[in-house]
Write an enzyme that holds these catalytic residues in place. Structure first.
Site, PDB file in Angstrom:
ATOM      1  N   TYR A  69       0.978  -1.024  -0.077  1.00 31.91           N
ATOM      2  CA  TYR A  69      -0.050   0.061  -0.124  1.00 31.91           C
ATOM      3  C   TYR A  69       0.908   1.246  -0.098  1.00 31.91           C
ATOM      4  CZ  TYR A  69      -4.315  -2.768   1.373  1.00 31.91           C
ATOM      5  OH  TYR A  69      -5.286  -3.916   1.226  1.00 31.91           O
ATOM      6  N   PHE A 218     -14.129  -4.523   0.263  1.00 30.84           N
ATOM      7  CA  PHE A 218     -14.964  -4.073  -0.710  1.00 30.84           C
ATOM      8  C   PHE A 218     -16.345  -4.133  -0.234  1.00 30.84           C
ATOM      9  CE2 PHE A 218     -11.651  -5.582  -3.709  1.00 30.84           C
ATOM     10  CZ  PHE A 218     -10.938  -4.462  -3.758  1.00 30.84           C
TER      11      PHE A 218
END
Length: 299
Positions: A69, A218
């Site tokens: 990330y 998600f």
């Protein structure tokens, strides 16, 4: 107005092995920019640090991150280190390995012998002497194959004291069964939310039966995945949001959390207002009828 509940603490927390976490956590993927990795506009560094500190103030003690990330100017792990070290005693930081990115941003996948280097990279960036939980993130190419060799390598690092607990990410029920013969699994991190197919719902239920935390990603974005929520949501979701005077994202999170006490949420944001909304979703109570109507979407 939305109905909210102060649920007993036993329903507001779950366990990752011997670690107790609040069911609404924080995902670090969007700390570096308005879109993950090198997409979108870079986040202001101090703003991201402020969001992390505010998340902990609001009750977050479960942060999901990864060494991959990062953008050209920001690293989620190093932002976490800067914002929160020395870390609160109850803070659980979960990271993931197998995928990686080189300095130019190109993706590559580790072989089992390279996983130690990925674990050590997370340790260095986070400033830790061990990692609380490490998820083995399975690549799409292995979706139906064995992952035992890679998981076994992580199990050895757990025995060596570098890792406290192990989890898996983007797995099938068969792969979960395989790795549980190698070492204990404390969590499964898979995509899940309103409209998910029956196979995903079956895995969620299986985790509940096994006492394993199910950590959906998600849950807000749905089919939009890394790009964020789809441009148009179902009218059913909008109707429920209007009835409670909350956002669609809050409805999606609340519904997901309602799927079982073992379900944890890790919504990510770099925006303080969105952070507050995400945290409030943990106390949003949907009726049985609303939950059923939302659950029927996509079937």
């Amino acid at each position: 107005m939305s109905e909210r509940t102060n649920a007993p603490s036993t329903t507001r927390t779950w366990r990752l092995g011997d670690l107790t976490v609040n069911r609404v956590g924080f995902g670090a993927m969007r700390l570096t920019g308005t879109a993950p990795f090198d997409g979108g506009v870079p986040r202001d560094r101090e703003r991201s640090i402020g969001v992390l500190r505010r998340a902990v103030e609001l009750g977050v003690n479960h942060i999901d991150t990864a060494a991959f990330y990062f953008s050209a100017t920001r690293s989620a792990n190093e932002l976490i280190n800067r914002a929160l070290a020395p870390y609160p005693e109850d803070l659980v930081i979960v990271t993931k390995v197998w995928p990686a990115r080189d300095p130019s941003g190109g993706w590559w996948w580790a072989n089992p012998a390279q996983l130690r280097g990925q674990v050590e990279e997370n340790l260095r960036q986070l400033g830790r002497d061990h990692l609380d939980v490490v998820n083995l993130r399975v690549p799409p190419s292995r979706r139906n194959g064995s992952i035992g060799e890679h998981f076994g390598a992580l199990a050895e690092l757990r025995e060596a004291g570098l890792i406290r607990h192990l989890g898996v990410s983007h797995v099938t029920s068969r792969q979960l069964a395989e790795v549980r013969t190698i070492a204990p699994v404390v969590c499964v991190q898979n995509p899940y939310g309103i409209g998910s197919p029956g196979e995903d719902r079956s895995l969620l239920r299986l985790c509940g039966e096994l006492g394993v935390a199910f950590v959906p990603f998600f849950a807000i974005a749905g089919s939009g995945r890394e790009g964020g929520p789809a441009a148009r949501d179902s009218e059913t979701v909008y109707a429920v949001a209007r009835a409670h005077e909350v956002s669609v994202a809050q409805v999606r999170l609340a519904w997901t959390l309602r799927q079982g006490p073992h379900v944890l949420a890790i919504p990510g944001t770099g925006d303080p207002d969105h952070l507050a909304q995400n945290m409030a979703a943990g106390t949003l109570r949907l009726s049985d009828d609303e939950s059923a109507r939302l659950g029927s979407l996509g079937r």
